[in-house]
Each structure stands twice: as C-alpha cells, then as structure tokens.
Design an enzyme around this catalytic site. Structure first.
Site, PDB file in Angstrom:
ATOM      1  N   LEU A 275      17.690  76.551  35.163  1.00 39.28           N
ATOM      2  CA  LEU A 275      15.954  76.297  35.295  1.00 39.28           C
ATOM      3  C   LEU A 275      15.323  76.187  33.927  1.00 39.28           C
ATOM      4  O   LEU A 275      14.206  75.999  34.072  1.00 39.28           O
ATOM      5  CB  LEU A 275      15.473  77.526  36.300  1.00 39.28           C
ATOM      6  N   ARG A 276      15.881  76.151  33.060  1.00 40.54           N
ATOM      7  CA  ARG A 276      15.410  76.055  31.334  1.00 40.54           C
ATOM      8  C   ARG A 276      14.521  74.582  31.516  1.00 40.54           C
ATOM      9  O   ARG A 276      13.345  74.735  30.963  1.00 40.54           O
ATOM     10  CB  ARG A 276      16.252  76.058  30.571  1.00 40.54           C
ATOM     11  N   ALA A 277      15.218  73.601  32.063  1.00 39.75           N
ATOM     12  CA  ALA A 277      14.664  72.200  31.956  1.00 39.75           C
ATOM     13  C   ALA A 277      13.568  72.135  32.699  1.00 39.75           C
ATOM     14  O   ALA A 277      12.414  71.817  32.084  1.00 39.75           O
ATOM     15  CB  ALA A 277      15.624  71.269  32.594  1.00 39.75           C
TER      16      ALA A 277
END
Ligand code: ZN
Length: 676
Positions: A275-277
């Site tokens: 989910l970092r993107a």
C-alpha cells in the site's frame, strides 16, 4: 564559499525539478531516486534544492540538530532546557559516500573508552548530520548491503540506533533521502527501491539549443558564481516564496474521497505491491495541489503524482523496462474519473502561476506521444524480443514451450528467445571467503553469526566481545590492585568477535552458443536457465560476467559487473551457430578471472559452464581446464536426446566441477520445496 548553482537556472529536467520541489513542499512524499546516465547535473540540482529549503532552528551547540521548540528527549547532547537558545541555520545537505564505513554513517561509540575509562563517548555520524536536512547518496545502487540495512532502519523509524554489545545510543534522524543511480551499473534492492517516494528518469537533452544553453550558463556560473547567483536571485526568491506558500497551505488541501479512490484504482491497475504506493501517490498529489495553489486535489495532481510515484513499484524483476505506460495511466484515470460535480475542478488547468516551471507532463518537450501507435507493436519497432510475460518468481519450470515468436527472417543470425526465468538451486563456492557481504557463500566479516573471538589487530576492535573481554581481564584483577566493585580493564584485555556470514561472489558464465547446441528450442532452454541464474545472482548481490564461445572463438559478452540488466540484455540478443571452440571459452574465463583477482582480490569466483561438452574446434581442452584449477565450478549439461555422449561429465571431471543437467535446474527447486 561559493554559492550553489541556482535551482531556477537549471535547464530542462522538468520532472526532476518537480519531484524535488514536491519533496520540499511535503516531507511525507518520501524522497527521490534519480535514475539515469552520468553527466546530467544530478548532483548540481540536488545541491541547488538544498539551498532552497527553509532554514531550520536548532539548539545552539547540539550536534544532533535538536529543534528548540521540541528537543529530542533522548538527544545524546541533551537533555536541553525547555527554551534553550536556538539559532537559524540552512538545512543541511549531507553526502553519504558509497564506500563509507558503518561508523561513519551511524556514528561511533568508543567502546574502548567506555570500558576502560567509564565514559560514553559517541561521535555522531552522517545520519545525525542529515537530520532535518537532505541525505544525498550518489550511486546509491553501489552502496554496501550493511549500509543499506542501516539506512532502511533509520528511514523507517526516523531514529538512528547505535548499539555495541550492551551500550546503546539513539537519536532522531529524519531526512529527505535523495539517491542517484546509473541502472547500467546494477539495480537496487527492492526494499531500498520501495523506500524512495518518487523516481525520475533523466537523460541529457538531445536538443542542440538546450545543450548550448546548459553550457552557456555553466560557463557564466564558473566564471563568476556570485554574479551569476545575483542575476538569478529574483527567480530563486520567488521559488523559495512559492515553496513556503505551498508548505503553509499543505495542511488544508482537501483530498476528496472520489480522488482517493481514483488513486487506489490507478495503483491497483498498475499492480503495485503493498500500500505504500497508494500512500506516496496521495501525499505527492496533495503536495502538487499545494504547489499549484489549489485547495483541492484534481485529476492533474493525481496524474503527476502517479507518474512519479509508480514507475519503480510496478517493476517485477530487473529485466522489465523502466518507466510508466502513460497510455494505461490515462485509461485508468478516465475509467475512474468522478462526476464533474464531485469536486469543483471541471478540467480547470490549475494554478496559472509560472507555467514554465510547473513541469506539467503534457507540456514538456520530451514526450512526443506516438501519433498512431495502435498498429501491432511487433511490426515496425525493431524489437522482436519475446518478453517474458507473467511472474518471474513462479515455478513454471519447463521453458520449452514459450519462445516461439522470434522473427528470425529479418536477422542475419539465429537468435533464440528466452523463456520465463525460474528459481534455481543455490550454487556456492566451497570454503569460507572474506568477500563483500552478500547472500551466496560463507564469508568472514563484520556481520553474521559469532563463531569465536580474537585479540584485535591493527587500529583496535571493530566490535567488542564482552564475555571474552571480561574473561581476559579476570585473572589480572588482584595484581592490578582491584579493591572495590568494577573490574580494572586494560586495552590488552579487549577481545573482538570473529563472525561468519555470507558473501557475494563473482559468478562467471561460460556459455556454449555453437551449432552443436542444436535446435533453437534447446537454446531457448539454455537462455532461460542462464537468465534464471542471472536473476538469482542479482538477488544474491553477486557480480556477474558472461563469456560466449561459438564459431571462431570466445568473446567476453559482459565483463564482470553488478548490472544484471546488462547481462540479461546481452544474453537475449545472443546469436547461436557455428563450431564449438570449448578450449577458447575456458581460456578466456581463466584470463577474466586472473584480471578480476587483481581488481577485487577478496571476491571469490564461481564458474558456471553451460555446454554439452563437445569441442569441435580450437585448442586443447585439458590444458585450458587445468588453468582453472582451484576455481569452484559447475557444468550445466545441455546434452539432450536418447543417445548421449556424456562429454559434459568428462569436462566436469577435468574441472573438478559438479554437473547439473540443464533440465533439472527447475526441478531441483521444486523437489526441494516439496521436501520442505
Ligand atoms: Zn539535542
């Protein structure tokens, strides 16, 4: 000291400027990785940005740059008085050299003094210096593994933690991470890649007028830095003011739910991991809106953010092409575009100020969209490679079926395609080496399991083994006049640990590409196997080299390098056919290894000979093999068919090598997994 080259005076590089500016606006964007060729003014522009960052207030005399308003409660120079005297200073720009020692990065704790004098002596490192500023790593892909680990820890926690045995020190370390790399020289570990918020690909402009302007300004700057800076002072001041304005409104920029869902849909559409993107894209979109003077995030903000935040997150393996498919991006944006009433930006082009440096993706000169790219892509673009589609980490062993579509008709030579790489068994160099840290063979170094202790040599202990040190001191206590509690320690008592971990190696491939290797289908299997071994070498931080023999002799297709990408490209384009000068292949390997031993003596080689063992031309194989005595070798036996000559086994005997049948490479892994 000379002034920095003005940020505003940098010609072109719109994406890079924009990425840096977004980081200056919001610390949550998470840094920039600059990929590209050498000589593109990468470090000039990073320095220029640092000069644009707002000044920071620091506690006077604190070596850890504490904020007087909120000093670090654990600051090694603290505790600071609640309202300690502060001073304004420029945000620091700290450069981390790739060859830096661990102590240089995190600081050094003088254990010798701690034990013998009872003082906690800590010398701050570069992470302390970079706190609240910029940490710049040129050629970040060449950074040693253990430094990468330390850097990742610090970046994740915002804290630098130094521990030597039982003594530990920690201090705040939050910084804007900017790295540069030349992909030709090797890729970045995925964890580190993910740590950079944005990536930008740069190349020097091919536009003669622009190049002339670059040179003209550089001349003017070098001749009179002060005067040049003065001429750009107004632009620089305007830029600084705009950054300050954007920072001030950042907190009030609204990200409507419909836009957030557009962001997550785009991230999902590009199949990014984790989910970092999504987080980075959202932060970058908000920062871009603030930069454009908007109070609500628009489609344009999302587009810019995705273009900068996603390219490095969707890469599956080092063989995929970099960059982001902008057509897919627009398609995804169209599919998820909220109704016009949802937020009040019916295609408003946004803030009107400074259109020239906003770096809008549509405006740059660098991206001519192919006017009509709808035709089938295989026809005209001269790149008939069969791309390995699907997930490379998978266990689709049998590569035979995959490489069918290489158009050999328009090529003078026969080029077999490569299939989807698969996982290979771990090949190791025998014994224990002392090479750089890696993930292949056993090696002694500063990392790994402690297997013993010794009296330090040279400058002193790199680390102290406490039990061994105390044991060494114990017998002398009476003689040294110990009365009360506490041991009397002397320098001679210090013992350091001997550690064993893993090292990286030089994996040198010697690949038979002759006609005896038979049909294209077999060469496809060979290429797939070597590609899989290359991918494995990348993951284990090895250097790789590639020697090919066919026809009249052997060539070094890839001199030893850390760039697996380059190796994969050479391998894919490798033609086959002709006679089999096996001895020349081995002799060339011996020569490459001789030179590498001089250049990098601690890195131990692993020789992988991929052949059916038949020599149809050239010199004496026995003699050539003898020159490779002592080198750990593996022969990948490519012989196939019902009647086999066993020539690869004969070669393996001469080399003292292990034999692995080509077709077993994928199976070995599957069997091992099944076994647990
Ligand atoms: Zn402090």
């Amino acid at each position: 000291m000379n002034p920095a080259y003005p940020f505003s005076a940098v010609v072109g590089l719109a994406d890079l400027k924009l990425a840096l500016v977004l980081n200056a606006v919001s610390s949550r964007v998470g840094g920039v990785l600059v990929r590209g060729e050498k000589g593109t003014a990468k470090s000039t522009i990073v320095r220029a940005l640092a000069a644009q960052l707002p000044q920071v207030a620091v506690v006077a005399g604190c070596r850890f740059h504490c904020d007087p308003g909120a000093p670090d409660p654990r600051c090694p120079d603290g505790p600071h008085e609640p309202d300690a005297a502060g001073a304004l200073r420029a945000a620091s720009l700290v450069e981390l050299p790739v060859g830096a020692s661990e102590d240089r990065l995190v600081g050094s704790l003088d254990l010798e003094r701690a034990l013998t004098e009872g003082v906690k002596a800590f010398e701050p490192g570069l992470l302390a210096a970079a706190h609240r500023g910029v940490l710049y790593v040129d050629e970040v892909n060449l950074l040693h593994d253990h430094l990468v680990d330390l850097l990742l820890d610090a970046a994740a926690l915002g804290v630098c933690y130094v521990e030597r045995e039982t003594v530990s020190i920690r201090h705040a370390a939050r910084f804007l991470l900017v790295g540069t790399m030349n992909p030709e020289e090797g890729e970045l570990r995925p964890q580190l890649l993910d740590r950079f918020g944005l990536t930008v690909e740069v190349r020097a402009t091919r536009e003669p007028d622009e190049r002339a302007e670059v040179v003209r300004r550089r001349f003017a700057f070098d001749a009179d830095p002060e005067g040049f800076a003065a001429r750009w002072a107004a632009e620089e001041a305007a830029l600084a003011a705009r950054i300050a304005r954007a920072r001030a409104v950042l907190g009030s920029v609204r990200l409507p739910d419909s836009r957030l869902r557009q962001i997550t849909a785009v991230c999902a559409g590009f199949e990014v991991d984790g989910l970092r993107a999504d987080l980075v894209t959202a932060h970058a979109a908000v920062a871009h809106a603030a930069w454009q003077g908007r109070d609500v995030v628009t489609r344009e903000d999302v587009r810019v953010a995705a273009r900068l935040a996603l390219p490095h997150r969707r890469r599956r393996d080092p063989f995929d092409a970099p960059g982001l498919d902008e057509r897919l991006l627009d398609e995804l944006l169209n599919q998820t575009e909220p109704a016009a009433t949802d937020d009040h930006d019916p295609d408003d082009p946004g803030g009107p100020e400074d259109p020239d440096d906003s770096g809008g993706p549509g405006s740059g000169p660098g991206r001519p969209e192919a006017p009509d790219g709808s035709g089938d892509s295989g026809a005209g673009d001269g790149a008939p490679e069969v791309a390995p589609e699907g997930t490379p980490g998978g266990t689709t062993g049998a590569p035979e079926g995959s490489g069918s579509a290489t158009g050999s008709g328009d090529r003078p030579q026969d080029v077999a395609a490569a299939g989807v790489p698969f996982r290979v068994p771990v090949l190791k160099v025998a014994g224990v080496g002392a090479g750089v840290a890696g993930r292949r063979s056993s090696g002694r170094g500063r990392h790994g399991r402690t297997i013993g202790t010794r009296v330090p040599t040279g400058a002193g202990p790199a680390a102290v083994d406490l039990p061994a040190t105390l044991l060494a001191a114990a017998p002398h206590q009476l003689r040294r006049g110990r009365r009360g509690p506490g041991l009397v320690l002397k320098r001679d008592d210090l013992r350091e640990p001997v550690r064993e971990g893993r090292e990286g190696n030089l994996v040198l491939f010697v690949v038979d590409a002759s006609g005896s290797m038979g049909a294209r289908r077999r060469m496809t299997a060979v290429k797939t196997a070597v590609l899989s071994l290359l991918l494995d070498a990348y993951q284990r931080r090895d250097k790789v080299g590639l020697i090919v023999f066919r026809g009249a002799g052997a060539t070094v297709a890839l001199p030893p390098t850390s760039s697996v990408e380059a190796g994969a490209a050479r391998l894919r384009a490798l033609p086959t056919g002709g006679r089999t000068p096996l001895a020349e292949g081995l002799a060339t390997a011996a020569e490459v290894l001789r030179v590498e031993r001089l250049r990098d003596p601690d890195r131990r080689p692993l020789l992988v000979v991929v052949t059916d063992g038949r020599a149809t031309s050239g010199g004496d194989v026995t003699r050539a093999a003898a020159a490779l005595a002592g080198v750990t070798s593996v022969v990948v036996d490519c012989e196939s068919g019902p009647v086999r000559l066993g020539m690869a086994h004969a070669l393996a005997l001469r080399l003292g090598a292990r034999v692995l049948p080509l077709e077993s490479l994928g199976d070995l892994v599957r069997d091992r997994r099944k076994a647990g």
